[in-house]
Design a protein around this motif. Structure first.
Motif, PDB file in Angstrom:
ATOM      1  N   ILE A 250       0.833  -1.205   0.000  1.00 21.81           N
ATOM      2  CA  ILE A 250       0.000   0.000   0.000  1.00 21.81           C
ATOM      3  C   ILE A 250       0.866   1.253   0.000  1.00 21.81           C
ATOM      4  CG2 ILE A 250      -1.682   1.316   1.350  1.00 21.81           C
ATOM      5  CD1 ILE A 250      -2.771  -1.393   2.364  1.00 21.81           C
ATOM      6  N   ILE A 251       1.891   1.285   0.874  1.00 21.38           N
ATOM      7  CA  ILE A 251       2.756   2.468   0.960  1.00 21.38           C
ATOM      8  C   ILE A 251       3.514   2.681  -0.350  1.00 21.38           C
ATOM      9  CG2 ILE A 251       4.790   3.414   2.145  1.00 21.38           C
ATOM     10  CD1 ILE A 251       3.784   1.942   4.673  1.00 21.38           C
ATOM     11  N   LYS A 252       3.984   1.590  -0.966  1.00 24.94           N
ATOM     12  CA  LYS A 252       4.705   1.708  -2.238  1.00 24.94           C
ATOM     13  C   LYS A 252       3.782   2.257  -3.335  1.00 24.94           C
ATOM     14  CE  LYS A 252       7.620  -0.933  -5.434  1.00 24.94           C
ATOM     15  NZ  LYS A 252       6.945  -0.431  -6.654  1.00 24.94           N
ATOM     16  N   SER A 253       2.534   1.796  -3.329  1.00 22.79           N
ATOM     17  CA  SER A 253       1.582   2.272  -4.326  1.00 22.79           C
ATOM     18  C   SER A 253       1.300   3.756  -4.161  1.00 22.79           C
ATOM     19  CB  SER A 253       0.280   1.475  -4.202  1.00 22.79           C
ATOM     20  OG  SER A 253      -0.682   1.924  -5.127  1.00 22.79           O
ATOM     21  N   VAL A 254       1.205   4.222  -2.900  1.00 18.95           N
ATOM     22  CA  VAL A 254       0.973   5.644  -2.625  1.00 18.95           C
ATOM     23  C   VAL A 254       2.183   6.469  -3.053  1.00 18.95           C
ATOM     24  CG1 VAL A 254       0.573   7.355  -0.814  1.00 18.95           C
ATOM     25  CG2 VAL A 254      -0.642   5.174  -0.760  1.00 18.95           C
ATOM     26  N   LEU A 255       3.375   5.978  -2.790  1.00 19.73           N
ATOM     27  CA  LEU A 255       4.591   6.710  -3.166  1.00 19.73           C
ATOM     28  C   LEU A 255       4.760   6.790  -4.683  1.00 19.73           C
ATOM     29  CD1 LEU A 255       7.158   5.332  -0.558  1.00 19.73           C
ATOM     30  CD2 LEU A 255       6.256   7.648  -0.664  1.00 19.73           C
ATOM     31  N   ASP A 256       4.388   5.718  -5.382  1.00 20.65           N
ATOM     32  CA  ASP A 256       4.557   5.701  -6.836  1.00 20.65           C
ATOM     33  C   ASP A 256       3.602   6.683  -7.526  1.00 20.65           C
ATOM     34  OD1 ASP A 256       6.514   3.833  -6.553  1.00 20.65           O
ATOM     35  OD2 ASP A 256       5.239   2.102  -7.027  1.00 20.65           O
ATOM     36  N   ASP A 257       2.380   6.795  -6.989  1.00 20.49           N
ATOM     37  CA  ASP A 257       1.402   7.704  -7.609  1.00 20.49           C
ATOM     38  C   ASP A 257       0.577   8.368  -6.503  1.00 20.49           C
ATOM     39  OD1 ASP A 257      -0.264   9.086  -9.239  1.00 20.49           O
ATOM     40  OD2 ASP A 257      -1.166   7.334 -10.221  1.00 20.49           O
ATOM     41  N   PRO A 258       1.084   9.456  -5.907  1.00 25.03           N
ATOM     42  CA  PRO A 258       0.389  10.100  -4.789  1.00 25.03           C
ATOM     43  C   PRO A 258      -0.966  10.687  -5.172  1.00 25.03           C
ATOM     44  CG  PRO A 258       2.675  10.849  -4.959  1.00 25.03           C
ATOM     45  CD  PRO A 258       2.365  10.104  -6.203  1.00 25.03           C
TER      46      PRO A 258
ATOM     47  N   SER B  28      -6.977   5.678   6.420  1.00 25.58           N
ATOM     48  CA  SER B  28      -5.673   5.875   7.082  1.00 25.58           C
ATOM     49  C   SER B  28      -4.607   6.442   6.142  1.00 25.58           C
ATOM     50  CB  SER B  28      -5.180   4.553   7.672  1.00 25.58           C
ATOM     51  OG  SER B  28      -4.810   3.653   6.645  1.00 25.58           O
ATOM     52  N   ILE B  29      -4.787   6.314   4.827  1.00 23.72           N
ATOM     53  CA  ILE B  29      -3.740   6.780   3.890  1.00 23.72           C
ATOM     54  C   ILE B  29      -4.144   8.084   3.198  1.00 23.72           C
ATOM     55  CG2 ILE B  29      -2.835   4.459   3.489  1.00 23.72           C
ATOM     56  CD1 ILE B  29      -4.399   4.419   0.863  1.00 23.72           C
ATOM     57  N   GLU B  30      -5.053   8.821   3.793  1.00 23.16           N
ATOM     58  CA  GLU B  30      -5.493  10.080   3.192  1.00 23.16           C
ATOM     59  C   GLU B  30      -4.563  11.252   3.496  1.00 23.16           C
ATOM     60  OE1 GLU B  30      -9.481  10.778   4.397  1.00 23.16           O
ATOM     61  OE2 GLU B  30     -10.344   9.384   2.927  1.00 23.16           O
ATOM     62  N   GLY B  31      -3.410  10.975   4.072  1.00 26.49           N
ATOM     63  CA  GLY B  31      -2.422  12.025   4.317  1.00 26.49           C
ATOM     64  C   GLY B  31      -1.759  12.466   3.023  1.00 26.49           C
ATOM     65  N   GLU B  32      -0.725  13.261   3.165  1.00 26.26           N
ATOM     66  CA  GLU B  32      -0.051  13.788   1.965  1.00 26.26           C
ATOM     67  C   GLU B  32       1.462  13.748   2.161  1.00 26.26           C
ATOM     68  OE1 GLU B  32       0.100  17.837  -0.788  1.00 26.26           O
ATOM     69  OE2 GLU B  32      -1.367  17.634   0.833  1.00 26.26           O
ATOM     70  N   PHE B  33       2.152  13.061   1.241  1.00 26.11           N
ATOM     71  CA  PHE B  33       3.609  12.992   1.271  1.00 26.11           C
ATOM     72  C   PHE B  33       4.198  14.227   0.588  1.00 26.11           C
ATOM     73  CE2 PHE B  33       3.046   8.308   1.657  1.00 26.11           C
ATOM     74  CZ  PHE B  33       3.826   8.127   2.792  1.00 26.11           C
ATOM     75  N   SER B  34       5.099  14.909   1.268  1.00 22.14           N
ATOM     76  CA  SER B  34       5.899  15.925   0.583  1.00 22.14           C
ATOM     77  C   SER B  34       6.997  15.214  -0.202  1.00 22.14           C
ATOM     78  CB  SER B  34       6.511  16.894   1.594  1.00 22.14           C
ATOM     79  OG  SER B  34       7.428  16.205   2.436  1.00 22.14           O
ATOM     80  N   ASP B  35       7.567  15.901  -1.176  1.00 27.00           N
ATOM     81  CA  ASP B  35       8.623  15.281  -1.987  1.00 27.00           C
ATOM     82  C   ASP B  35       9.806  14.843  -1.122  1.00 27.00           C
ATOM     83  OD1 ASP B  35       7.078  15.750  -4.208  1.00 27.00           O
ATOM     84  OD2 ASP B  35       8.107  17.616  -4.753  1.00 27.00           O
ATOM     85  N   GLU B  36      10.120  15.683  -0.115  1.00 25.61           N
ATOM     86  CA  GLU B  36      11.270  15.371   0.758  1.00 25.61           C
ATOM     87  C   GLU B  36      10.991  14.127   1.612  1.00 25.61           C
ATOM     88  OE1 GLU B  36      11.232  19.476  -0.507  1.00 25.61           O
ATOM     89  OE2 GLU B  36       9.757  18.292   0.639  1.00 25.61           O
TER      90      GLU B  36
ATOM     91  N   GLN C 248      -3.362   9.386  -6.933  1.00 20.42           N
ATOM     92  CA  GLN C 248      -4.444   8.417  -7.144  1.00 20.42           C
ATOM     93  C   GLN C 248      -4.551   7.465  -5.956  1.00 20.42           C
ATOM     94  OE1 GLN C 248      -4.040   6.276 -10.792  1.00 20.42           O
ATOM     95  NE2 GLN C 248      -5.971   5.155 -10.573  1.00 20.42           N
ATOM     96  N   MET C 249      -5.798   7.218  -5.548  1.00 18.23           N
ATOM     97  CA  MET C 249      -6.045   6.263  -4.461  1.00 18.23           C
ATOM     98  C   MET C 249      -5.769   4.844  -4.951  1.00 18.23           C
ATOM     99  SD  MET C 249      -7.056   5.486  -1.373  1.00 18.23           S
ATOM    100  CE  MET C 249      -7.823   6.981  -0.750  1.00 18.23           C
ATOM    101  N   PRO C 250      -4.902   4.084  -4.260  1.00 13.17           N
ATOM    102  CA  PRO C 250      -4.590   2.715  -4.715  1.00 13.17           C
ATOM    103  C   PRO C 250      -5.779   1.779  -4.548  1.00 13.17           C
ATOM    104  CG  PRO C 250      -3.583   3.149  -2.587  1.00 13.17           C
ATOM    105  CD  PRO C 250      -4.165   4.449  -3.042  1.00 13.17           C
ATOM    106  N   ASP C 251      -5.775   0.735  -5.357  1.00 11.54           N
ATOM    107  CA  ASP C 251      -6.825  -0.290  -5.246  1.00 11.54           C
ATOM    108  C   ASP C 251      -6.442  -1.241  -4.119  1.00 11.54           C
ATOM    109  OD1 ASP C 251      -8.883  -2.000  -5.580  1.00 11.54           O
ATOM    110  OD2 ASP C 251      -8.253  -2.790  -7.528  1.00 11.54           O
ATOM    111  N   ILE C 252      -6.877  -0.911  -2.920  1.00  9.71           N
ATOM    112  CA  ILE C 252      -6.417  -1.620  -1.707  1.00  9.71           C
ATOM    113  C   ILE C 252      -6.879  -3.068  -1.698  1.00  9.71           C
ATOM    114  CG2 ILE C 252      -6.631  -1.678   0.813  1.00  9.71           C
ATOM    115  CD1 ILE C 252      -6.573   1.328   0.814  1.00  9.71           C
ATOM    116  N   GLU C 253      -8.065  -3.338  -2.259  1.00  7.62           N
ATOM    117  CA  GLU C 253      -8.568  -4.725  -2.238  1.00  7.62           C
ATOM    118  C   GLU C 253      -7.613  -5.696  -2.912  1.00  7.62           C
ATOM    119  OE1 GLU C 253     -10.279  -2.117  -3.039  1.00  7.62           O
ATOM    120  OE2 GLU C 253     -12.244  -2.111  -2.051  1.00  7.62           O
TER     121      GLU C 253
END
Length: 409
Positions: free
Chosen positions: A176-184, A208-216, A186-191
């Motif tokens: 899940i975390i890798k999917s979020v990092l690869d494409d912030p 739980s993953i509705e946060g936002e990653f900064s580039d850093e 778009q919501m990943p298909d968690i199922e």
């Protein structure tokens, strides 16, 4: 006059770049002659030191354990000489009269009267095993630090996946975390990413993953994960090397595995790497426990007993024993240990009780390796521990009193 035990011996003051050696030869009249030389710590000079000692027929050597600098000296002299490695506090020179030459002579003078307590040094292969295991434990600590940094970065970005899953480094959470990092964006298909046992948590995972990653922070997480994976590979290589090196101790490992809490092969090898396999090096089990730092110290003056805290010894062995003891007392498979812990805990508290159990396990280990017999729980007296809140009937109280040797009138 003190008895001279070693009429021909050598005291060494070891430093990083040089060694000062003093040979003390005492004649029948008790007169001692000293021969001094200074050697570099390069290998050719240490071999010259060995020749110099052999020239004077000096085979008893005492040196101070200075950092790691004593190790190459010990390795070169080990095959031909009887070496006593002393803790610095036992050979400390008189204040105000301290030079390198005087230090070496003072060590020789103490040792010729057998006034120096030597440290336990296992054979070379056990020392190699010990060195690898301590590095393995250091990598484990670094690995734990990286996991904490990874979690801190997730918290910084308000990714609360740790509140839903038990392990952030599990397969599903990492996907899940890798999917979020690869494409912030778009919501990943968690199922499709989680294990089937976590399907019921899909809705919470989405929240739980509705946060936002900064580039850093995203780049920091990638670096942390790469470092973590590298440490895992290094640990796997070390583990394989440790198991190969321990092949010749398989019979002792099987004996150690019979003791409660040491069933895992790596745990039993770790214990052997610290105490070795030859228990004749310790006169009694009490000496081994004292060396491991799991017995109270003696501190009495003018008839008054002062602090009896356990010593700082066993820096690497004691944590292992305490960890195993905590696991054993939680299990009901070994009542001879668990009941003793509960009995002690009621009077002395958890910390002192767990140290007592760690000592009991080490004593069992001593006899198992000394007698070459597996652990036998029948040798222990099993105390039937009764919780304080439990009520006894009259018949049960009578039976309990009879089992403890009381006569019922």
């Amino acid at each position: 006059m003190l008895k001279i035990v070693y009429p021909n011996c050598c005291g060494m003051d070891v430093h990083k770049t040089f060694v000062v050696a003093v040979i003390a030869i005492t004649d029948d009249q008790g007169i001692t002659q000293y021969y001094r030389r200074r050697f570099s710590t390069f290998t050719n000079q240490l071999k010259e030191l060995r020749k110099w000692l052999n020239y004077y027929s000096c085979f008893h050597v005492c040196m101070e354990s200075t950092g790691k600098y004593w190790i190459p000296v010990y390795n070169i002299l080990e095959s031909d000489h009887d070496i006593c490695l002393a803790h610095p506090k036992y050979v400390k020179a008189i204040r105000g009269k301290k030079t390198d030459k005087k230090d070496a002579q003072w060590i020789a003078d103490l040792y010729k009267h057998d006034l120096v307590a030597g440290s336990f040094i296992p054979p070379a292969k056990i020392r190699q095993l010990r060195d690898l295991f301590r590095y393995y434990n250091k990598l484990t600590s670094i690995q734990t630090s990286e996991k904490n940094r990874f979690q801190n970065s997730l918290t910084w970005s308000n990714i609360q996946i740790a509140s839903v899953v038990s392990d952030v480094f599990g397969k599903s959470a990492q996907k899940i975390i890798k999917s979020v990092l690869d494409d912030p964006s778009q919501m990943p298909d968690i199922e499709t990413l989680v294990h089937k046992s976590m399907i019921q948590k899909v809705d919470r995972l989405k929240l739980s993953i509705e946060g936002e990653f900064s580039d850093e922070q995203a780049e920091k997480i990638r670096v942390i994960k790469a470092h973590y994976d590298a440490i895992v590979l290094c640990k796997n290589d070390l583990e394989q090397l440790i198991k190969e090196l321990a092949q010749e101790y398989q019979s002792q490992i099987k004996l150690v595995q019979s003791v409660p809490g040491f069933k895992k092969e790596l745990t039993s090898i770790r214990l052997i790497s610290e105490i070795g396999v030859d228990m004749t090096k310790f006169p009694t089990s009490g000496h081994l426990c004292s060396w491991a730092g799991v017995v109270p110290a003696n501190n009495e003056s003018a008839g008054k007993k002062h602090s009896t805290k356990i010593s700082k010894g066993g820096r690497y062995l004691k944590p292992l024993l305490v960890q195993v003891a905590n696991a054993v007392v939680r299990s009901e498979k070994h009542p001879e240990i668990r009941n003793k812990y509960l009995q002690l805990k009621k009077r002395r508290g958890h910390k002192k009780a767990i140290i007592a159990i760690a000592r009991r396990l080490l004593v069992a280990m001593y006899h198992v390796l000394l007698n070459k017999e597996p652990y036998n729980p029948d040798l222990y007296h099993v105390t039937n521990y009764i919780p304080p809140e439990k009520e006894l009937s009259i018949e049960e109280a009578i039976q309990f009193a009879k089992s403890h040797g009381f006569k019922i009138a």
